[in-house]
Design an enzyme around this catalytic site. Structure first.
Site, PDB file in Angstrom:
ATOM      1  N   LEU A   9      -8.359  64.519  66.899  1.00 41.34           N
ATOM      2  CA  LEU A   9      -7.547  65.462  66.118  1.00 41.34           C
ATOM      3  C   LEU A   9      -6.150  65.123  65.799  1.00 41.34           C
ATOM      4  O   LEU A   9      -5.394  64.721  66.651  1.00 41.34           O
ATOM      5  CB  LEU A   9      -7.494  66.859  67.207  1.00 41.34           C
ATOM      6  CG  LEU A   9      -6.644  67.986  66.740  1.00 41.34           C
ATOM      7  CD1 LEU A   9      -7.008  68.542  65.184  1.00 41.34           C
ATOM      8  CD2 LEU A   9      -6.336  68.922  67.542  1.00 41.34           C
ATOM      9  N   GLY A  12      -0.610  67.875  61.255  1.00 32.09           N
ATOM     10  CA  GLY A  12       0.261  67.585  60.499  1.00 32.09           C
ATOM     11  C   GLY A  12      -0.468  66.559  59.359  1.00 32.09           C
ATOM     12  O   GLY A  12       0.301  65.590  58.924  1.00 32.09           O
ATOM     13  N   SER A  14      -1.595  66.745  56.355  1.00 31.31           N
ATOM     14  CA  SER A  14      -1.358  67.019  54.811  1.00 31.31           C
ATOM     15  C   SER A  14      -0.508  65.993  54.096  1.00 31.31           C
ATOM     16  O   SER A  14      -0.583  65.791  52.807  1.00 31.31           O
ATOM     17  CB  SER A  14      -0.682  68.387  54.605  1.00 31.31           C
ATOM     18  OG  SER A  14       0.443  68.620  54.938  1.00 31.31           O
ATOM     19  N   SER A  15       0.221  64.973  54.803  1.00 30.53           N
ATOM     20  CA  SER A  15       0.971  64.101  53.929  1.00 30.53           C
ATOM     21  C   SER A  15       1.367  63.262  55.181  1.00 30.53           C
ATOM     22  O   SER A  15       1.433  63.316  56.336  1.00 30.53           O
ATOM     23  CB  SER A  15       2.480  64.876  53.338  1.00 30.53           C
ATOM     24  OG  SER A  15       2.977  65.592  54.391  1.00 30.53           O
ATOM     25  N   GLY A  16       2.384  62.141  54.643  1.00 33.57           N
ATOM     26  CA  GLY A  16       3.112  61.286  55.384  1.00 33.57           C
ATOM     27  C   GLY A  16       2.298  60.700  56.557  1.00 33.57           C
ATOM     28  O   GLY A  16       0.986  60.076  56.330  1.00 33.57           O
ATOM     29  N   ILE A  17       2.634  60.294  57.756  1.00 32.05           N
ATOM     30  CA  ILE A  17       2.029  59.466  58.941  1.00 32.05           C
ATOM     31  C   ILE A  17       0.403  60.406  59.314  1.00 32.05           C
ATOM     32  O   ILE A  17      -0.228  59.484  59.320  1.00 32.05           O
ATOM     33  CB  ILE A  17       3.007  59.588  60.056  1.00 32.05           C
ATOM     34  CG1 ILE A  17       4.118  58.772  59.646  1.00 32.05           C
ATOM     35  CG2 ILE A  17       2.172  59.141  61.161  1.00 32.05           C
ATOM     36  CD1 ILE A  17       5.277  58.837  60.742  1.00 32.05           C
ATOM     37  N   GLY A  18       0.857  61.668  59.028  1.00 25.63           N
ATOM     38  CA  GLY A  18      -0.676  62.358  59.397  1.00 25.63           C
ATOM     39  C   GLY A  18      -1.700  62.192  58.577  1.00 25.63           C
ATOM     40  O   GLY A  18      -2.842  61.716  59.030  1.00 25.63           O
ATOM     41  N   SER A 142      10.091  60.138  67.814  1.00 27.54           N
ATOM     42  CA  SER A 142      11.143  59.636  66.724  1.00 27.54           C
ATOM     43  C   SER A 142      12.357  58.638  67.598  1.00 27.54           C
ATOM     44  O   SER A 142      12.620  59.079  68.825  1.00 27.54           O
ATOM     45  CB  SER A 142      12.009  60.708  65.916  1.00 27.54           C
ATOM     46  OG  SER A 142      13.098  60.002  65.163  1.00 27.54           O
ATOM     47  N   TYR A 155      17.146  68.496  65.036  1.00 27.44           N
ATOM     48  CA  TYR A 155      16.126  67.841  65.006  1.00 27.44           C
ATOM     49  C   TYR A 155      16.202  66.841  66.366  1.00 27.44           C
ATOM     50  O   TYR A 155      15.180  66.773  66.987  1.00 27.44           O
ATOM     51  CB  TYR A 155      15.912  66.839  63.889  1.00 27.44           C
ATOM     52  CG  TYR A 155      14.631  66.074  63.652  1.00 27.44           C
ATOM     53  CD1 TYR A 155      13.444  66.281  63.495  1.00 27.44           C
ATOM     54  CD2 TYR A 155      15.107  64.311  63.888  1.00 27.44           C
ATOM     55  CE1 TYR A 155      12.365  65.420  63.414  1.00 27.44           C
ATOM     56  CE2 TYR A 155      13.850  63.520  64.014  1.00 27.44           C
ATOM     57  CZ  TYR A 155      12.465  64.275  63.508  1.00 27.44           C
ATOM     58  OH  TYR A 155      11.593  63.155  63.384  1.00 27.44           O
TER      59      TYR A 155
END
Length: 294
Positions: A9, A12, A14-18, A142, A155
């Site tokens: 699984l 996130g 939908s974009s980027g690293i995921g 991060s 963040y």
């Protein structure tokens, strides 16, 4: 569906690293559940693209900030596949700006997604993993979870918090041979900066003078730094995730930096040394993950 394939699984997605991780893992003989919010709305195009990649990948609605959404998604995955072998905790948001300018509501959202959202995935998935006495959680943190960057004022705390949570689970889940590891990306060319919420309480920032606009200038600097920089290619993170998934239990490092790390790998070596000393002093060395044959 091939029951011998690991079920993974990714949040996130939908974009980027995921997104890149879902695509890469689907090509490497895994059953991938790419999860995201609003798959019938703003993310419908992304969901359709992923679903077209083949039978080894499917898309599911999952909002990490909602207990009911996480619970519903995990139950649906278990019903379809019978298990979850790996959870890649990737979903996150990054507020950018001076700390005083963020409202309490903004702070709560930052922590709800980046920290409590991960906690929800642990809590809902663990009962099924504990039954089987195996599993892996990969938490995408991060380098901002180990060192402080000005203007990442909310963040930074969210990533410090999720690092602690993932490490605590590393020790507490060792009796079940369930692993919890952390990946710490440096700056990467994704949509994270573009989608970053800014402070809503702008009136209070008037006293800061030119410092109030310094956050945007810093982000522009990072955008230029990341542009066409091979060390800032998000595929590096996806490839590292794949590599760590394929390592057997007991041999994975707790923390792995990826890309430009500003010395965080050295920080990790030092803190790991003293963390292990604490466990020894508390006579808790058995909580360190060991191979099944150990």
């Amino acid at each position: 569906m091939n029951n011998l394939k690991k079920v993974i699984l990714v949040t996130g997605a939908s974009s980027g690293i995921g997104l890149r991780t879902s695509e890469l893992l689907a090509k490497n003989n895994f059953n991938i559940i790419a999860s995201m919010r609003d798959i019938n709305g703003k993310n419908s195009d992304k969901a359709e693209e992923l679903n077209k990649l083949g039978a080894d990948i499917s898309v599911i609605e999952l909002d990490v900030s909602s207990c009911s959404s996480v619970e519903k998604a995990i139950k649906a995955i278990i019903k379809k596949y019978g298990c979850i072998d790996v959870v890649v905790n990737n979903a996150g948001i990054m507020n950018v700006g001076l700390a005083e300018g963020f409202t309490i509501k903004q702070l709560e959202k930052q922590m709800n997604v980046n920290y409590i959202g991960v906690a929800r995935l642990f809590r809902e998935t663990l009962p099924y993993m504990r039954q089987r006495k195996k599993g892996l959680f990969v938490t995408i943190s991060s380098i901002a979870g180990r060192i402080v960057f000005p203007f990442l004022s909310t963040y930074n705390p969210s990533k410090f918090a999720v690092e602690a949570l993932a490490e605590i689970y590393r020790y507490e889940l060792s009796p079940f041979k369930i692993d919890s590891i952390i990946i710490e990306p440096g700056p990467f060319a994704t949509d994270l900066v573009k989608n970053s919420p800014r402070p809503e309480n702008v009136d209070v920032l008037k006293d800061y003078g030119t410092l109030a606009s310094a956050a945007d200038q810093t982000m522009q600097h990072f955008k230029q730094f990341m542009k066409n920089n091979p060390e800032c290619d998000p595929s590096l993170v996806s490839e590292k995730i794949l590599e760590l998934i394929n390592i057997e239990y007991g041999k994975r490092p707790l923390r792995t930096t990826c890309g430009v790390d500003y010395g965080v790998s050295e920080v990790n070596k030092i803190t790991e040394k003293y963390q292990f000393e604490i466990l020894k002093q508390m006579d808790l060395e058995d909580l360190l993950p060991k191979k099944k044959s150990d």
